[in-house]
Design a protein around this motif. Structure first.
Motif, mmCIF file in Angstrom:
data_model
loop_
_atom_site.group_PDB
_atom_site.id
_atom_site.type_symbol
_atom_site.label_atom_id
_atom_site.label_comp_id
_atom_site.label_asym_id
_atom_site.label_seq_id
_atom_site.Cartn_x
_atom_site.Cartn_y
_atom_site.Cartn_z
ATOM 1 N N LEU A 1 -10.055 8.742 -4.811
ATOM 2 C CA LEU A 1 -10.480 7.668 -3.909
ATOM 3 C C LEU A 1 -11.167 6.510 -4.627
ATOM 4 N N GLN B 1 -6.553 1.028 8.317
ATOM 5 C CA GLN B 1 -6.086 2.353 8.751
ATOM 6 C C GLN B 1 -4.666 2.592 8.240
ATOM 7 N N MET B 2 -3.868 1.544 8.259
ATOM 8 C CA MET B 2 -2.493 1.649 7.759
ATOM 9 C C MET B 2 -2.499 2.025 6.276
ATOM 10 N N HIS C 1 2.664 4.946 12.460
ATOM 11 C CA HIS C 1 2.415 4.936 11.021
ATOM 12 C C HIS C 1 0.948 4.700 10.693
ATOM 13 N N SER D 1 -4.624 4.012 4.948
ATOM 14 C CA SER D 1 -5.345 5.296 4.867
ATOM 15 C C SER D 1 -6.835 5.131 4.589
ATOM 16 N N ASP E 1 -12.535 15.445 -1.150
ATOM 17 C CA ASP E 1 -13.003 14.742 -2.335
ATOM 18 C C ASP E 1 -14.152 15.514 -2.998
ATOM 19 N N ASN F 1 -1.018 7.397 8.582
ATOM 20 C CA ASN F 1 -1.648 7.059 7.303
ATOM 21 C C ASN F 1 -3.151 7.265 7.347
ATOM 22 N N TYR F 2 -3.734 6.881 8.466
ATOM 23 C CA TYR F 2 -5.178 7.063 8.588
ATOM 24 C C TYR F 2 -5.536 8.549 8.501
ATOM 25 N N SER G 1 0.841 -1.196 0.000
ATOM 26 C CA SER G 1 0.000 0.000 0.000
ATOM 27 C C SER G 1 0.874 1.242 0.000
ATOM 28 N N HIS G 2 0.248 2.357 -0.372
ATOM 29 C CA HIS G 2 0.992 3.604 -0.524
ATOM 30 C C HIS G 2 0.336 4.712 0.276
ATOM 31 N N ARG G 3 1.150 5.633 0.709
ATOM 32 C CA ARG G 3 0.614 6.797 1.422
ATOM 33 C C ARG G 3 -0.028 7.741 0.407
ATOM 34 N N PRO G 4 -1.242 8.240 0.702
ATOM 35 C CA PRO G 4 -1.909 9.073 -0.302
ATOM 36 C C PRO G 4 -1.212 10.428 -0.454
ATOM 37 N N ASN H 1 -4.632 2.074 -3.031
ATOM 38 C CA ASN H 1 -4.695 0.997 -2.042
ATOM 39 C C ASN H 1 -5.920 0.100 -2.163
ATOM 40 N N VAL I 1 -7.349 13.518 2.757
ATOM 41 C CA VAL I 1 -7.672 13.351 1.338
ATOM 42 C C VAL I 1 -9.186 13.153 1.153
ATOM 43 N N ARG I 2 -9.791 12.357 2.030
ATOM 44 C CA ARG I 2 -11.247 12.150 1.954
ATOM 45 C C ARG I 2 -12.001 13.458 2.155
ATOM 46 N N GLY J 1 -5.117 9.950 5.102
ATOM 47 C CA GLY J 1 -6.235 9.477 4.289
ATOM 48 C C GLY J 1 -7.490 10.280 4.565
ATOM 49 N N GLN J 2 -7.691 10.599 5.825
ATOM 50 C CA GLN J 2 -8.867 11.381 6.193
ATOM 51 C C GLN J 2 -8.802 12.777 5.550
#
Lengths: 426, 414
Positions: B25, B69-70, A353, B72, A368, A357-358, A11-14, B94, A364-365, A361-362
């Protein structure tokens, strides 16, 4: 090849990219901003006044002023505003917070012109008719009576009454008498002194053509020149009460509502993002320390959360939950235990981490689409931040270390500064 | 128009793919075709309890949430009387993490006693928080069994009573899983910034080895036609008297569903609706009043619920409601009323479709209801409703013998 189910795929970091917007001069102190999405059929236009409850002289003044905006204007008397908005499929949403009042129009592009007519009438010429005033007071008083039967509502009310001194900004102690004490003149006065259109923020999102932009500009120019606006007066000072333990007994309660509040640094402080991150670790998401301990391990509650509440003049950390009454004391103990633990043991790299990451991601969400861009723009404007605030936030989260979490928790999450409110049984 | 493609795996899993390249997304929505209506009468609340257990780890993955969560991601789920729906949103890069997680818990859940015990407690607290520790919170615990006598819609999703949740055993969990959580009983919908062909390959990779289950064809007994009005009096520590009047209506897929929805909109959508104008503003009888529908797989309920102003009797309140309903039966609504509800339906559909997750969920839901393509016909169906349909549907709905009424009184001592 055999499928490897035990190992997660890569997986990748957004990546976060700050959206762009256009500025449009509408004759106010600041240009309006437009987050454009061509070829969508919808448009939102929102005006944000600095007319929150922080500026009211009387309890409920800000709330009822916005509540009555739609209940009759000069050009759309009685229910004219509501009839016209509904007829053209629009949504006119007004709301007030501690710091702001906002008026937003959601429209299908095809009906925009009819709806703009109503929108500007609401912004400039509401009449606050006596009959409508009495009716709305009555409806809201009844609603308040229902709400005050809920322990969670009572504990939320208690926060304002026990965090701030009675003469302080943001102090409030709402009771049913406040509904009777409010007069129509109070809301008229609040509108004429606090709804300063010249100083307001205007945020647009969606698809809007040149002709419609011209229409919106003209209407703002006309509205702002139709009356003189006095510069807003400075706000009162914030005065904090000493930390305290408040217990409001509710006989026959099935659950207790628990709120822990802790005054903290605000968004202009260099450690603010770090604090937000530490609070996230504590209770800001489903896998947080508090959820893992109090819900997933002990099963005391359906949910528990922590977040930083940002007001323009004061921020505070808030932790809240509803638990079965026999777990009230244990839950409080466990919350303090989790706070303590954050200040003593560094988070593991795995957890660091995960939260990072969470959280990214939040972010980025939260961005949107243009309607969310507009929402996020509003949020940072309210706390007097530039839009680049979010890019800084992204970088700050990305660079967090376990030491940062530990040091920030030690510096700002002090158990002896917490005010504890329990409504229910203990 | 929401564009999509479909694909069915050999194990029966139905896949729906919707591409939107404007978002960073992806939304992954998994709908299992099982809800509270599939429960045994002595084991109510089980489908919802089971939803909680789906987060307790699966065959190869100890924890569901942490790896997501890891990556994202964010996720949640809900259960209703008809379906159980799980959803994830995460950065497009992901996507495979979501498929890895969802496919493993479809393959086999980790049936753990500890997880069961904790989630029973969590659900019991949820029961208290939502249904018992709230004024009027227990309304549906009373209304459902009044309106339904045979059909399993007679209990709410949370269950009939806390005891049923406490009684759940691990063997029930396992049996439930292998009965209902099979690929041929699920619909997977993926929306967002995806490459269609590559996504199909990924889904094949993670899901194709999951065995099918025995097709479920449990026949749920239809609710017999109601023949007389039912009433129930109840009192509690609440600040205002309240009335709940419900009528049996058609199912979600019935041709009259959209007209029925409009009947409720004419009555109570927005401040310009009839209830607001007449019952609140003109007559001052109610503090608040709503009309809405419970659209469900099997015939649902049309609900009128209102809180009475102090001093207004139940008789007077109900009479006033009945008068409004009668008018819909006997007189055609004004063309502007129809225009209003149609415009509102169009804009609410447009705003709701802006959200990626809503598109993913709705595609799965409409596939469950028969065909995902019907999602794109929704607006046409609303647009086709005529003034005459409103009166006709009102005449079918608003009959005394089709009604159940709960009089929810405040305790005298208050």
């Amino acid at each position: 090849m055999m499928l490897q189910r035990s190992k997660p795929p890569k997986s990748h970091r957004p990546v976060f990219t700050l959206p762009t917007y256009k500025e449009i001069d509408v004759g106010l102190s600041k240009p309006a901003v437009l987050f454009e999405k061509p070829d969508c059929e919808t448009l939102k236009i929102e005006v944000v006044f600095k007319a929150g409850s922080a500026r009211q002289a009387k309890s409920l003044q800000a709330f009822f002023t916005q509540k009555l905006l739609k209940e009759g204007t000069v050009s759309f008397p009685d229910q004219g505003v509501n009839y016209t908005t509904d007829l053209h499929g629009g949504y006119l949403v007004c709301g007030s917070t501690e710091d702001t009042t906002s008026v937003a129009l959601y429209a299908l592009k095809q009906n925009l012109n009819e709806l703009l007519e109503v929108f500007f009438s609401v912004l400039t010429e509401p009449v606050f008719e006596q009959k409508a005033f009495e009716r709305e007071i009555d409806v809201e008083r009844n609603h308040f009576l229902v709400q005050t039967q809920k322990n969670s509502y009572l504990s939320a009310l208690a926060v304002k009454a026990h965090l701030f001194e009675p003469e302080s900004l943001y102090y409030s102690k709402l009771s049913v008498d406040d509904f009777d004490a409010l007069k129509r003149e109070d809301v008229q006065a609040f509108f004429s002194t606090q709804y300063n259109l010249y100083e307001a923020d205007v945020i647009l999102a969606g698809d809007v053509n040149l002709e419609q932009i011209k229409n919106i500009q003209d209407r703002f120019f006309k509205a702002v020149s139709s009356r003189a606006f006095k510069q807003s007066e400075p706000l009162k000072k914030v005065l904090l009460q000493k930390p305290n333990e408040i217990f409001i007994r509710k006989k026959e309660a099935i659950q207790s509502s628990i709120r822990l509040v802790l005054p903290c640094i605000d968004s202009h402080h260099q450690d603010f993002f770090k604090l937000k991150f530490a609070v996230m670790v504590l209770g800001g998401y489903f896998g947080s320390r508090l959820m893992a301990n109090i819900r997933e391990d002990k099963g005391y509650t359906y949910g528990i959360g922590a977040f930083v509440k940002s007001l323009t003049q004061q921020s505070y950390v808030s932790i809240s939950t509803e638990v079965g009454i026999r777990h009230t004391r244990d839950t409080c103990k466990e919350i303090f235990y989790e706070i303590e633990k954050l200040t003593q043991i560094a988070v593991s790299q795995e957890e660091l981490h995960r939260v990072k990451n969470y959280y990214l991601g939040q972010l980025v969400r939260n961005f949107d689409g243009v309607f969310l861009h507009a929402e996020m723009y509003k949020k940072c404007t309210v706390i007097q931040q530039e839009f680049s605030y979010y890019a800084q936030m992204y970088d700050a989260f990305k660079n967090m270390t376990s030491e940062d979490v530990l040091e920030t928790s030690q510096a700002y999450l002090k158990a002896d500064k917490v005010t504890q409110i329990i409504v229910g049984e203990a | 128009m929401i564009n999509f493609q479909t694909h069915t795996l050999s194990n029966g899993l139905r896949l729906i793919l919707h591409q939107d390249l404007s978002t960073p997304l992806v939304a992954v929505n998994t709908l299992y075709r099982v809800g509270a209506k599939d429960e045994e009468v002595k084991r109510t609340g089980f489908a919802h309890l089971f939803e909680h257990l789906m987060f307790g780890g699966s065959k190869h993955i100890a924890q569901f949430d942490a790896p997501l969560q890891m990556a994202s991601g964010e996720n949640n789920a809900f259960t209703n009387n008809d379906i159980t729906n799980y959803y994830i949103t995460l950065p497009k890069e992901n996507l495979e993490i979501a498929l890895w997680l969802e496919s493993d818990r479809m393959l086999e859940l980790d049936f753990s006693q500890k997880s069961l015990e904790v989630q029973k407690n969590v659900v019991i607290e949820e029961f208290k928080q939502r249904y018992l520790n709230q004024p009027y919170g227990d309304v549906w615990l009373k209304l459902r069994p009044l309106a339904y006598k045979i059909h399993p819609y007679r209990w709410p999703t949370i269950g009939k009573e806390i005891q049923h949740i406490s009684d759940a055993e691990l063997k029930d969990v396992e049996a439930f899983f292998y009965t209902y959580y099979r690929p041929n009983n699920a619909i997977l919908s993926i929306a967002g910034n995806i490459d269609i062909a590559k996504t199909i390959d990924l889904v094949e990779k993670w899901y194709s080895d999951i065995p099918s289950g025995v097709p479920q064809s449990k026949s749920i007994p239809p609710e017999p036609k109601q023949t007389e009005k039912r009433v129930l009096h109840h009192s509690a520590d609440v600040p205002l008297n309240a009335i709940y009047k419900v009528f049996h209506m058609c199912s979600r897929t019935h041709k009259d569903y959209h007209a029925t929805d409009f009947v409720s909109d004419v009555l109570s959508l927005g401040k310009s609706s009839r209830f607001q104008a007449s019952l609140i503003r003109e007559q001052g009888l109610f503090s608040s009043i709503d009309a809405y529908i419970l659209g469900s797989d099997d015939p649902g309920l049309f609900v009128v619920s209102g809180k009475l102003q102090p001093g207004v009797s139940f008789e007077k309140a109900e009479e006033a409601i009945d008068k409004e309903l009668d008018q819909l039966k006997t007189k055609h609504i004004h063309p502007n009323e129809l225009k209003r509800v149609k415009n509102k339906a169009q804009s609410s559909f447009a705003f709701s479709s802006l959200e990626l997750l809503n598109r993913a969920m709705n595609l799965a839901l409409f596939e469950h209801l028969g065909d995902a393509q019907n999602l794109n016909l929704e607006l046409e169906k609303y647009a086709a409703v005529q003034i005459e349909d409103i009166s006709r549907v009102a005449q079918e709905l608003f009959r005394d013998e089709n009604s159940s009424v709960l009089y929810y009184a405040k305790n005298k001592k208050q």
